[in-house]
Design an enzyme around this catalytic site. Sequence first.
Site, short mmCIF file in Angstrom:
data_model
loop_
_atom_site.label_atom_id
_atom_site.label_comp_id
_atom_site.label_asym_id
_atom_site.label_seq_id
_atom_site.Cartn_x
_atom_site.Cartn_y
_atom_site.Cartn_z
N ASP A 318 -9.80 -1.66 -2.24
CA ASP A 318 -9.88 -2.32 -3.53
C ASP A 318 -10.39 -1.32 -4.57
O ASP A 318 -11.37 -0.61 -4.34
CB ASP A 318 -10.83 -3.51 -3.42
CG ASP A 318 -10.94 -4.29 -4.70
OD1 ASP A 318 -9.92 -4.89 -5.09
OD2 ASP A 318 -12.02 -4.31 -5.31
N GLU A 347 -5.60 0.53 -4.46
CA GLU A 347 -5.28 0.39 -5.88
C GLU A 347 -5.64 1.70 -6.58
O GLU A 347 -6.81 2.10 -6.59
CB GLU A 347 -6.08 -0.75 -6.50
CG GLU A 347 -5.70 -2.13 -5.97
CD GLU A 347 -6.51 -3.21 -6.63
OE1 GLU A 347 -5.91 -4.04 -7.35
OE2 GLU A 347 -7.74 -3.24 -6.44
#
Length: 640
Positions: A318, A347
């Site tokens: 994340d 990400e």
Amino acid sequence: MKRLMIAGLSAMLLACQGPEEEAFCFDEMTYSASETVFKLFAPAEARCLVVVGGDTVPMSPAGTIWTATVKGDRKGQPYVFVVDGQSSPGVFAKAVTVNGSQGVVVDLRETDPEGWADDKGPRPTSYADWIVYELHHRDFSVNRPDASHPGKFLALSEPWAIAHLTELGINAVHILPSYDFGSVDETRLDIPQYNWGYDPVNYNVPEGSYSTDPADPLCRIREFKQMVQALHRAGIAVILDVVYNHTYDIEHSNFQRTYPDYYYRKSAPVSDGSPSDYSNGSGCGNETASEKPMMRRFMIESVKYWVNEYHIDGFRFDLMGCHDIETMNEIRKAVDAIDPSIFIYGEGWSAGQCALPTEQLGVKANIPQMPRIAAFSDDLRDALRGPFDDDAKQGWLGRAGYGKCEVDMGGLKESIKAGIAGMTAHPQVDYSLVNYSKEPYALEPTQMMAYVSCHDDMCFVDRLRASVPGITDEELIRLDLLAQTAVFTSQGVPFMLSGEELLRTKQGVHNSFESPDSINQLDWSHKEKYPQVFKYYSDLIALRKHHSAFRLGSAELVRQHLEFLDAPDGTVAFCLNHAEKEWEKIIVILNASREAVAVTVPDGSYTVVCRDGRISEDGLGTVSGTAVTVSPQSALILHE
């Protein structure tokens, strides 16, 4: 002396003059029937205690390493560390009481299902072969009529779940955060509660609300392993969503309660000499400092622990753009020492300005400095469906069909071409026209995750309805299948949100992180209501799996075999020349226009395998010559 992995391992140094020294490692606690040794990484000037089974025992320092030997058989007893009056289970708890407030001394071998020692994930040898399916435990099973354990880890071990996933054809499930998180009260599961889980508390313990008994410290561990084992036996790898970039909060975090301010970044000092604020690159009120030796070591050891103890096959980071490049590369190196086939992606951005310079961070533009780590392609996603920050704005799919040319259609088309090439350098892709990445960010196509929607943002069906006013169900289905054809014929690694194969809707909610089940749950009746959608998805996945031309795995091979063909702006066409032995030439044409389009192709005789929302590798007819006609809002795939 029996050595066991004891719940509540906290970061510790073996030989260290201070927290910034390099000579450190994490270690096990030592348990026996006669005594347990506790160690803790905490400030040298602090006052540290361990409270176990009701007994308070002072800890003795050696620099920043604190040690206490507690007599008696302590297995099964709860404990906390107390540092200057602040109590916590430590930063590396491996079993906890309900809601994670205390650690528990356990023998982890008592949590192993039968046959666990022989369990091994079916990790594809090439990253190009992964087909990733992202799911949330509650979303996937809470509304399933025949689920025995709706909303629990065990639901994914049930026959109906395994049958659905294997019928669809994916080979990896990406499970949203499954560690102990703070937003759900495990003592009140009788009342409606929902959260995605991006609010970490104990990073190395499964979440209690997904177990059948949160009050039993062993239950959540055992049931998580049973879930993994069942998926592995079905040939499905398990990817864990990890959120090391922030904690639930600062004041109550285990990091802060054991070593205040060490694990977090702060912004640069201000000129008037007032204290620096905590940096907030995560957008969640705090930002961890991956570049600090003990935070870096924590991340490395945590990842290794999930691999070794829970047999995890991959990790999705994340907000990877909050972590420094060196830490991500060290994690890749540590994982390679265990098994190089373990997949890592994340990400490639942050949610705000980080305290470190961008050139030091794991953002998408720096992926070339992180070999064998992948990043999501928002370039392809937003080119297809429209930008993240404006739900009503159309992408190529909507503009091509509905005449909304607010920006250059050529730029959207070029972005799709870049995605088809896996965001690698390709002589026919002009990166100056690509929407976000003005140069290739992937050294290899396996460093790009191809997708059109995920848990974050609107799901794809809702996005189409929001951005294409008046769209009919028939048009929506055509554009949905067309978008996924772009994803699954891309040279990147395909990724899909659970329920997309069921034409999933979240009733138009953009950010459903704490919306109720009525918004987030899958509607399983859609499998019968829209059978053509599920069949197209499963056939499309099978097409990719059966034909290596769609997953070459090498930038050089992509440049050698992938050729883009001239086509109108509302159409993207490409040819895979001699990329495999089975089909010597494959042509893929994606037509987002509301009209049939004629496209020039190399002269030849072709078998049609995809047309008008149907896929059949046995053939749907033949065409020959130098021109083919593609139906509106659909894909045409041919092979010679």
